[in-house]
Design an enzyme around this catalytic site. Sequence first.
Site, PDB file in Angstrom:
ATOM      1  N   HIS B  14     -15.251  54.695  34.313  1.00 21.33           N
ATOM      2  CA  HIS B  14     -14.658  54.916  35.640  1.00 21.33           C
ATOM      3  C   HIS B  14     -13.645  56.062  35.553  1.00 21.33           C
ATOM      4  O   HIS B  14     -13.348  56.574  34.481  1.00 21.33           O
ATOM      5  CB  HIS B  14     -14.006  53.633  36.198  1.00 21.33           C
ATOM      6  CG  HIS B  14     -12.678  53.269  35.611  1.00 21.33           C
ATOM      7  ND1 HIS B  14     -11.784  52.458  36.265  1.00 21.33           N
ATOM      8  CD2 HIS B  14     -12.105  53.590  34.430  1.00 21.33           C
ATOM      9  CE1 HIS B  14     -10.708  52.295  35.508  1.00 21.33           C
ATOM     10  NE2 HIS B  14     -10.883  52.969  34.405  1.00 21.33           N
ATOM     11  N   CYS B  33      -5.988  59.114  33.894  1.00 23.40           N
ATOM     12  CA  CYS B  33      -7.098  58.398  34.555  1.00 23.40           C
ATOM     13  C   CYS B  33      -7.798  59.277  35.590  1.00 23.40           C
ATOM     14  O   CYS B  33      -8.860  58.908  36.101  1.00 23.40           O
ATOM     15  CB  CYS B  33      -6.595  57.128  35.241  1.00 23.40           C
ATOM     16  SG  CYS B  33      -5.948  55.920  34.081  1.00 23.40           S
ATOM     17  N   HIS B  39     -13.673  57.873  31.771  1.00 21.79           N
ATOM     18  CA  HIS B  39     -13.411  57.213  30.488  1.00 21.79           C
ATOM     19  C   HIS B  39     -13.946  55.790  30.685  1.00 21.79           C
ATOM     20  O   HIS B  39     -14.676  55.543  31.647  1.00 21.79           O
ATOM     21  CB  HIS B  39     -11.921  57.265  30.141  1.00 21.79           C
ATOM     22  CG  HIS B  39     -11.059  56.528  31.115  1.00 21.79           C
ATOM     23  ND1 HIS B  39     -10.730  57.056  32.352  1.00 21.79           N
ATOM     24  CD2 HIS B  39     -10.507  55.292  31.074  1.00 21.79           C
ATOM     25  CE1 HIS B  39      -9.990  56.174  33.010  1.00 21.79           C
ATOM     26  NE2 HIS B  39      -9.841  55.097  32.262  1.00 21.79           N
ATOM     27  N   HIS B  41     -13.938  51.200  29.594  1.00 25.64           N
ATOM     28  CA  HIS B  41     -13.273  50.001  29.091  1.00 25.64           C
ATOM     29  C   HIS B  41     -14.281  48.896  28.794  1.00 25.64           C
ATOM     30  O   HIS B  41     -15.365  48.866  29.383  1.00 25.64           O
ATOM     31  CB  HIS B  41     -12.275  49.467  30.138  1.00 25.64           C
ATOM     32  CG  HIS B  41     -11.182  50.422  30.482  1.00 25.64           C
ATOM     33  ND1 HIS B  41     -10.160  50.710  29.620  1.00 25.64           N
ATOM     34  CD2 HIS B  41     -10.966  51.185  31.582  1.00 25.64           C
ATOM     35  CE1 HIS B  41      -9.353  51.603  30.192  1.00 25.64           C
ATOM     36  NE2 HIS B  41      -9.816  51.915  31.378  1.00 25.64           N
ATOM     37  N   ASP B  79     -22.354  46.349  34.175  1.00 25.92           N
ATOM     38  CA  ASP B  79     -22.353  46.605  32.729  1.00 25.92           C
ATOM     39  C   ASP B  79     -23.158  47.852  32.371  1.00 25.92           C
ATOM     40  O   ASP B  79     -24.286  48.040  32.852  1.00 25.92           O
ATOM     41  CB  ASP B  79     -22.948  45.396  31.999  1.00 25.92           C
ATOM     42  CG  ASP B  79     -22.831  45.535  30.501  1.00 25.92           C
ATOM     43  OD1 ASP B  79     -21.789  46.022  30.014  1.00 25.92           O
ATOM     44  OD2 ASP B  79     -23.783  45.149  29.803  1.00 25.92           O
ATOM     45  N   HIS B  80     -22.557  48.664  31.507  1.00 29.88           N
ATOM     46  CA  HIS B  80     -23.195  49.912  31.073  1.00 29.88           C
ATOM     47  C   HIS B  80     -23.494  50.832  32.257  1.00 29.88           C
ATOM     48  O   HIS B  80     -24.488  51.558  32.284  1.00 29.88           O
ATOM     49  CB  HIS B  80     -24.454  49.639  30.222  1.00 29.88           C
ATOM     50  CG  HIS B  80     -24.091  49.267  28.817  1.00 29.88           C
ATOM     51  ND1 HIS B  80     -23.448  48.101  28.512  1.00 29.88           N
ATOM     52  CD2 HIS B  80     -24.240  49.927  27.637  1.00 29.88           C
ATOM     53  CE1 HIS B  80     -23.237  48.044  27.207  1.00 29.88           C
ATOM     54  NE2 HIS B  80     -23.702  49.133  26.652  1.00 29.88           N
ATOM     55  N   GLU B 124      -8.654  44.784  32.287  1.00 30.73           N
ATOM     56  CA  GLU B 124      -9.145  46.138  31.963  1.00 30.73           C
ATOM     57  C   GLU B 124      -8.939  46.385  30.475  1.00 30.73           C
ATOM     58  O   GLU B 124      -9.746  47.029  29.816  1.00 30.73           O
ATOM     59  CB  GLU B 124      -8.355  47.166  32.769  1.00 30.73           C
ATOM     60  CG  GLU B 124      -8.877  48.567  32.603  1.00 30.73           C
ATOM     61  CD  GLU B 124      -7.954  49.606  33.190  1.00 30.73           C
ATOM     62  OE1 GLU B 124      -8.096  49.929  34.383  1.00 30.73           O
ATOM     63  OE2 GLU B 124      -7.070  50.118  32.460  1.00 30.73           O
TER      64      GLU B 124
END
Lengths: 137, 137, 137, 137, 137, 137
Positions: B14, B33, B39, B41, B79-80, B124
């Site tokens: 994100h 950010c 980047h 998490h 996810d991913h 996060e």
Amino acid sequence: MILLTRKADFSSAHFYWNSSLSDAENERIFGKCANRQGHGHNYTLEVTVAGEIDPVTGFVVDLKQLKDILEHEVVSVYDHRHLNHEVPEFATAIPTTENIAIAIWRRLEGKIPNARLHRVRVYEMPDLFADYYGEHQ
Amino acid sequence: MILLTRKADFSSAHFYWNSSLSDAENERIFGKCANRQGHGHNYTLEVTVAGEIDPVTGFVVDLKQLKDILEHEVVSVYDHRHLNHEVPEFATAIPTTENIAIAIWRRLEGKIPNARLHRVRVYEMPDLFADYYGEHQ
Amino acid sequence: MILLTRKADFSSAHFYWNSSLSDAENERIFGKCANRQGHGHNYTLEVTVAGEIDPVTGFVVDLKQLKDILEHEVVSVYDHRHLNHEVPEFATAIPTTENIAIAIWRRLEGKIPNARLHRVRVYEMPDLFADYYGEHQ
Amino acid sequence: MILLTRKADFSSAHFYWNSSLSDAENERIFGKCANRQGHGHNYTLEVTVAGEIDPVTGFVVDLKQLKDILEHEVVSVYDHRHLNHEVPEFATAIPTTENIAIAIWRRLEGKIPNARLHRVRVYEMPDLFADYYGEHQ
Amino acid sequence: MILLTRKADFSSAHFYWNSSLSDAENERIFGKCANRQGHGHNYTLEVTVAGEIDPVTGFVVDLKQLKDILEHEVVSVYDHRHLNHEVPEFATAIPTTENIAIAIWRRLEGKIPNARLHRVRVYEMPDLFADYYGEHQ
Amino acid sequence: MILLTRKADFSSAHFYWNSSLSDAENERIFGKCANRQGHGHNYTLEVTVAGEIDPVTGFVVDLKQLKDILEHEVVSVYDHRHLNHEVPEFATAIPTTENIAIAIWRRLEGKIPNARLHRVRVYEMPDLFADYYGEHQ
């Protein structure tokens, strides 16, 4: 000889893709990691150095200095970055956990005064990590 | 009444950016950010449901069913993935931890048979998390 | 050479008892672990493999394949089982953390393509674990 | 041969100060750790022993006995103590993580029946730890 | 309304002693915590704030600002300090986990722009923590 | 009012089975948990009490006394036991995480001097837990 380990964290995006393979092969090998929009992780780095204790300080290595080296050589380059697009070593190498560990070793080798780099461990997630002890091991 | 909580994980990319603000404002507010390469998490999701225990099973909620709902409604979508580019609710809302918690609440509300959604918690990182209890709290 | 470690979990019942000893000796040696009704643990398994990185994939070992091997060879056999009664190797060996580590090594040895099994670590609880590096170490 | 590791905890106060250095040098080297009022940590100790499994018990080492040795030799001496003022080895050695690991090795060496002390690991915090394998390594 | 929680750490020394009690009473009530040389802990602080999400930023509270407030109001005062001797509120109150939580609440209350302080949680060790929600709860 | 939480651990065996249902129904509802040989877990118990701080001690509750109550009322009964076969409340109730939390509440209610039992949390695994606040909540 004694070993000292310090952890550091970085949060990065990445994906797995080998441009010499077909799209179908990339998807077969890398599965959901092949999504070129990227996904990301909270990586944890453990750097272990080996050496003798300085009798004046009781330290193998100055902890403040070690923290600054990790920050300068690794965290400031990898954290909040897209590894594939923004970190030079991953223009060619796929940023797998194994390759990240080797790349961090190369960034740190020879930079730590009075101690020898012993091991670089990188956790991609709490249940997956790679260890690298250098080329001569 | 008793509460049952189940965790699930997803790894996503994100960045934070408000296109109605100038570049300089985005960078001032969001700092590193705001890097639009993204980047990522390892997010941890905790979903808490409330209800009465079924005397036949001893369960508030069927655990296999709850796991399948979390997988189908949230993990398979997030996810991913790159949250900004691939998850519809973040085409408009900035994918902060707070907004992710609310979005997951909306995805889950009304989907869990025989129990009431009580809380959505999203980590996060291990040292930062948001809790949402729904609009009526 | 680089090392890659993957974790897996299993939840099992067990107890400690050597039928060649008297009841009093079993109770003296094994204490509350000698309760033959059994008790249980959330075991965590860490499997470390060693090898060279495949330049095509950036992997020492295909992660999906490694996960499937751990699932097929260990987790499907041990998880939600009573080790003493349902897992063949513990018909004779007492299922201590040490013996579980050796048994898992034997189940995995020679099964991992393109990499060498380096270490099996088994946590019985977060504060107790055994490491096995094979017979030749 | 197999390795068994057991953890123990102790909470202690300490500070870093070398009385052969000037106040200014102490402050430059040790920073906020040089505050002689002391600060403190929840230390975690991991003691690893190596040996052969006793075929009668399935153990490398009797776990109850190992726990008692750690309690008697280390925890009862260090826990809820000010290391600089109350633990004899730190009258002369600065209680750094490295020196604590060596001091614990010396306290435990030769005390564990039927097994060899392999490694002492001391965590000062979750992100900093020292490993000592003895003088001959 | 949504809740956001951020963690911070500090390492401090302390002991428990009430000077209006006899030595024997102090030792009976406080046990090994009554050792006036002091011992110490790695404390973990969780601060939870409640508020509405700012539609411009997606934040309840500016995370950088929240981190700076925790650093300035708490960590810089408590970390690497002896709580009994160096932190003013513990000249009179015994620095138990409960009293530390209340003291931190008082340090933070009214200092967080645009959000309400909801809860202060203090871990003295991973298995012991206190929660304070303010005087009006 | 302030809340204090203390953790305790117990390792137990259990299985899920309702004898008023057919074997097929038990297997459909409980899956691998229906294996009557049993399996087991490292349970973590968090007990939260609420009260006012005693100005003499700085404590809501005497920590040593609280630990002894948890040990006597819960851990000594559940730890290293087979819950279905050896703990009376699970002769009739299925030992799900929810039912264990309620059973522990009933064991502790009214036993803690000077404080009110506020919450019982039971983790069966790190990613699954139940919270019980008593009948009147």
